[in-house]
Design an enzyme around this catalytic site. Structure first.
Site, PDB file in Angstrom:
ATOM      1  N   GLU A  76      55.782  46.129  54.775  1.00 20.96           N
ATOM      2  CA  GLU A  76      55.338  47.337  54.090  1.00 20.96           C
ATOM      3  C   GLU A  76      56.424  48.415  54.050  1.00 20.96           C
ATOM      4  O   GLU A  76      56.561  49.118  53.060  1.00 20.96           O
ATOM      5  CB  GLU A  76      54.105  47.874  54.817  1.00 20.96           C
ATOM      6  N   ASP A  77      57.201  48.529  55.109  1.00 15.46           N
ATOM      7  CA  ASP A  77      58.112  49.664  55.255  1.00 15.46           C
ATOM      8  C   ASP A  77      59.599  49.343  55.168  1.00 15.46           C
ATOM      9  O   ASP A  77      60.423  50.245  55.324  1.00 15.46           O
ATOM     10  CB  ASP A  77      57.866  50.358  56.607  1.00 15.46           C
TER      11      ASP A  77
END
Length: 118
Positions: A76-77
């Site tokens: 996600e990051d």
């Protein structure tokens, strides 16, 4: 209270050397990928994955789950891909990380419905 990486490795001292090496590999990757990220408090982001992994090791005691706990925000990051996680670790860890990532993207109301079966 935030746990340190030393607290975490003390918790898993009874794991085999092979298991500890795999977990350390997951921590090292998460630490590298999140190196420039900060929490809202200004603290290094890696504090969050360390706490998640500590809680996971305290309750689940499954090496794949612990590795996924360290890596849970990488898809996600960061620029990490599921395919890269699969090749670096195994399909189970990659699937766990991907599943958590996908679960985070479900709106809260829909998530509650899916969990409750309503």
């Amino acid at each position: 209270m935030n746990k340190t990486i030393e607290d975490f490795f003390e918790l898993i001292e009874n794991y085999s050397e092979e298991e500890k090496q795999m977990i350390k590999k997951a921590y090292d990757l998460a630490n590298k990928l999140h190196a420039e990220q900060k929490r809202d408090s200004g603290e290094p982001y890696i504090i969050h994955p360390i706490n998640v992994a500590y809680n996971t090791a305290s309750t689940i005691m499954d090496v794949d789950s612990i590795c996924a706990a360290f890596l849970h925000d990488t898809l996600e990051d960061t620029d990490m891909t599921k395919q890269e996680l699969t090749s670096l670790f195994n399909p189970t860890i990659a699937d766990l990380v991907d599943g958590v990532t996908n679960f985070k993207n479900i709106p809260k109301r829909k998530k509650k419905t899916q969990l409750c079966g309503n």
